[in-house]
Design a protein around this motif. Structure first.
Motif, PDB file in Angstrom:
ATOM      1  N   ALA A  29       0.734  -1.040  -0.030  1.00  0.00           N
ATOM      2  CA  ALA A  29       0.110   0.190  -0.001  1.00  0.00           C
ATOM      3  C   ALA A  29       0.759   1.104   0.079  1.00  0.00           C
ATOM      4  CB  ALA A  29      -0.923   0.028   1.354  1.00  0.00           C
ATOM      5  N   ARG A  39      -2.376   7.435  -5.958  1.00  0.00           N
ATOM      6  CA  ARG A  39      -3.160   6.520  -6.919  1.00  0.00           C
ATOM      7  C   ARG A  39      -2.279   6.285  -8.188  1.00  0.00           C
ATOM      8  NH1 ARG A  39      -7.422  10.271  -6.001  1.00  0.00           N
ATOM      9  NH2 ARG A  39      -8.920   9.426  -4.300  1.00  0.00           N
ATOM     10  N   ALA A  42       0.203   3.570  -7.325  1.00  0.00           N
ATOM     11  CA  ALA A  42      -0.447   2.323  -7.104  1.00  0.00           C
ATOM     12  C   ALA A  42      -0.636   1.715  -8.456  1.00  0.00           C
ATOM     13  CB  ALA A  42      -1.585   2.463  -6.233  1.00  0.00           C
ATOM     14  N   GLU A  46       1.694  -3.527  -9.582  1.00  0.00           N
ATOM     15  CA  GLU A  46       0.740  -4.595  -9.206  1.00  0.00           C
ATOM     16  C   GLU A  46       0.596  -4.881  -7.815  1.00  0.00           C
ATOM     17  OE1 GLU A  46      -0.382  -8.925 -11.078  1.00  0.00           O
ATOM     18  OE2 GLU A  46       1.430  -7.963 -11.721  1.00  0.00           O
ATOM     19  N   VAL A  48      -0.492  -3.207  -5.376  1.00  0.00           N
ATOM     20  CA  VAL A  48      -0.331  -1.932  -4.586  1.00  0.00           C
ATOM     21  C   VAL A  48      -1.576  -1.353  -4.488  1.00  0.00           C
ATOM     22  CG1 VAL A  48       1.114   0.078  -3.744  1.00  0.00           C
ATOM     23  CG2 VAL A  48       2.081  -2.202  -4.720  1.00  0.00           C
ATOM     24  N   ARG A  49      -2.346  -1.099  -3.099  1.00  0.00           N
ATOM     25  CA  ARG A  49      -3.187  -0.063  -3.271  1.00  0.00           C
ATOM     26  C   ARG A  49      -2.887   1.061  -2.796  1.00  0.00           C
ATOM     27  NH1 ARG A  49      -5.842  -2.462   1.746  1.00  0.00           N
ATOM     28  NH2 ARG A  49      -3.892  -3.249   1.995  1.00  0.00           N
ATOM     29  N   ALA A  50      -3.737   2.205  -3.118  1.00  0.00           N
ATOM     30  CA  ALA A  50      -3.718   3.680  -3.036  1.00  0.00           C
ATOM     31  C   ALA A  50      -4.700   3.873  -1.609  1.00  0.00           C
ATOM     32  CB  ALA A  50      -3.710   4.454  -4.018  1.00  0.00           C
ATOM     33  N   LEU A  51      -4.054   4.238  -0.461  1.00  0.00           N
ATOM     34  CA  LEU A  51      -4.905   4.587   0.526  1.00  0.00           C
ATOM     35  C   LEU A  51      -4.700   6.035   1.319  1.00  0.00           C
ATOM     36  CD1 LEU A  51      -4.267   1.278   2.641  1.00  0.00           C
ATOM     37  CD2 LEU A  51      -6.178   1.637   1.125  1.00  0.00           C
ATOM     38  N   GLU A  55      -5.949   5.416   6.606  1.00  0.00           N
ATOM     39  CA  GLU A  55      -6.290   4.051   6.174  1.00  0.00           C
ATOM     40  C   GLU A  55      -5.122   3.210   6.204  1.00  0.00           C
ATOM     41  OE1 GLU A  55      -9.981   4.883   3.124  1.00  0.00           O
ATOM     42  OE2 GLU A  55      -7.950   5.184   2.241  1.00  0.00           O
ATOM     43  N   ASP A  59      -4.508  -0.104   8.453  1.00  0.00           N
ATOM     44  CA  ASP A  59      -4.587  -1.396   7.591  1.00  0.00           C
ATOM     45  C   ASP A  59      -4.125  -2.524   8.248  1.00  0.00           C
ATOM     46  OD1 ASP A  59      -5.669  -2.142   4.508  1.00  0.00           O
ATOM     47  OD2 ASP A  59      -3.976  -3.076   5.023  1.00  0.00           O
ATOM     48  N   GLU A  61      -3.302  -5.489   6.913  1.00  0.00           N
ATOM     49  CA  GLU A  61      -2.115  -6.368   5.882  1.00  0.00           C
ATOM     50  C   GLU A  61      -0.807  -5.382   6.335  1.00  0.00           C
ATOM     51  OE1 GLU A  61      -1.629  -8.059   1.508  1.00  0.00           O
ATOM     52  OE2 GLU A  61      -2.686  -5.873   2.006  1.00  0.00           O
TER      53      GLU A  61
END
Length: 359
Positions: A29, A39, A42, A46, A48-51, A55, A59, A61
């Protein structure tokens, strides 16, 4: 070890190149105050989340927070991550004040989490080969070192250089960690300092990017020099400048009873080490003998993932360097020698090894 990165600015690109090569670390992330920037990062990586920052810290994880925020936010983000049960690894400097850094270490100890601190360049083959040469007695007993960094200032190339010219920035807190981490790795902890500093310009002009031509104020000293008195008895002279243009000097030289050692730029992981030993006829290259081969920014996360509490680029090292730097500025103001309250063991040496996997 699953990592969440907070801060997607200039330095993040170097970490992003390293992540795919670390066998025991995974970036899951990213967050930034500018969500569009998060974003965009991210989208290019591959899995990888944008938070948002909140958040990411919450998170489940994310096990470790990589803190790439501006120096003034380092301690705040570290403390929030620690309170959420995360390990943290912070960009340099470890914090702005020694009190902030001490609070981070105390919170981590109480929470039972790990704390790391950049720069991790000292884990590369440059500094580690020099350390091996010293430990092997190549130059005899170390007497002194000279560390020199001269540049006319980061506003020439950085599009948003404001934080370099406020407390927590300047040449010492920005670049000093590279040199002090290296000097402590080579010669051991510092017990006292004597410093002097100056600020010749009240303003700087941004030289690139959307703000090119904008004038920003300077509220911290931009040329700092002094002597670090190591517990071993060795004396290191440190010169850090955003005012000078250039230098011919080696980035770091260590002098001993039997010879002298040239240490490569501590802002790099590799580089040639050379020695001039009494009676040898001049400078000769020292074969690469220690350190993480091909290392790049973020290798300390691999060290944290596999070594746990024995991590080398530790928060304790970052805090010691922070105390040394702030003591130099205090000494500059008072004209007096300042004792360093913290101490630590030299970080454990890194055997010659390549832990990378193919990206």
């Amino acid at each position: 070890m699953k990592v969440g990165m907070i801060g997607c600015g200039n330095i993040s690109a170097q970490y992003l190149k390293t992540f795919p090569t670390l066998p025991d670390v995974e970036l899951v992330a990213v967050a930034d105050l500018d969500m569009d920037r998060a974003r965009a990062v991210a989208a290019e990586h591959e899995g990888v989340r944008a938070l948002t920052v909140d958040e990411l810290i919450a998170d489940a994880e994310v096990e470790t927070v990589l803190n790439l925020t501006i120096p003034a936010a380092h301690a705040e983000i570290d403390l929030r991550a620690i309170a959420a049960g995360k390990n943290v690894h912070a960009e340099k400097p470890f914090a702005v004040t020694a009190d902030e850094g001490a609070e981070v270490l105390a919170a981590a100890a109480a929470a039972g989490v790990l704390v790391g601190s950049a720069p991790d360049t000292v884990l590369g083959t440059g500094t580690q080969t020099a350390r091996q040469a010293i430990d092997d007695g190549l130059i005899g007993t170390p007497i002194s070192a000279v560390a020199t960094m001269m540049t006319p200032g980061h506003e020439r190339w950085h599009p948003n250089p404001d934080f370099y010219y406020v407390p927590g920035g300047g040449p010492l807190l920005d670049m000093g960690p590279y040199y002090i981490h290296s000097l402590v790795t080579l010669l051991g902890p510092v017990s006292a300092v004597i410093g002097a500093s100056s600020r010749l310009r009240a303003e700087r002009t941004i030289g690139s990017g959307a703000r090119e031509g904008e004038v920003i104020p300077v509220t911290t000293d931009t040329h700092v020099t002094g002597v670090l008195i190591h517990s071993s008895g060795a004396l290191s002279t440190l010169v850090m400048s955003f005012d000078a243009v250039a230098t011919h000097a080696h980035p770091i030289e260590v002098h001993g009873t039997l010879g002298s050692l040239s240490v490569p730029d501590p802002n790099r992981f590799d580089g040639e080490v050379s020695a001039n030993v009494l009676g040898s006829g001049g400078w000769k290259a020292v074969p690469e003998s220690a350190g993480y081969v091909g290392a790049s920014r973020g290798i300390a996360l691999q060290d944290m993932a596999t070594r746990g509490e024995r991590l080398r680029a530790s928060g304790a090292l970052g805090q010691h360097a922070l105390e040394v730097m702030n003591a130099m500025l205090e000494s500059s103001g008072s004209g007096q020698r300042v004792e360093i309250s913290s101490t630590l063991e030299r970080p454990e040496a890194v055997p010659l090894a390549d832990v990378r996997v193919s990206a």
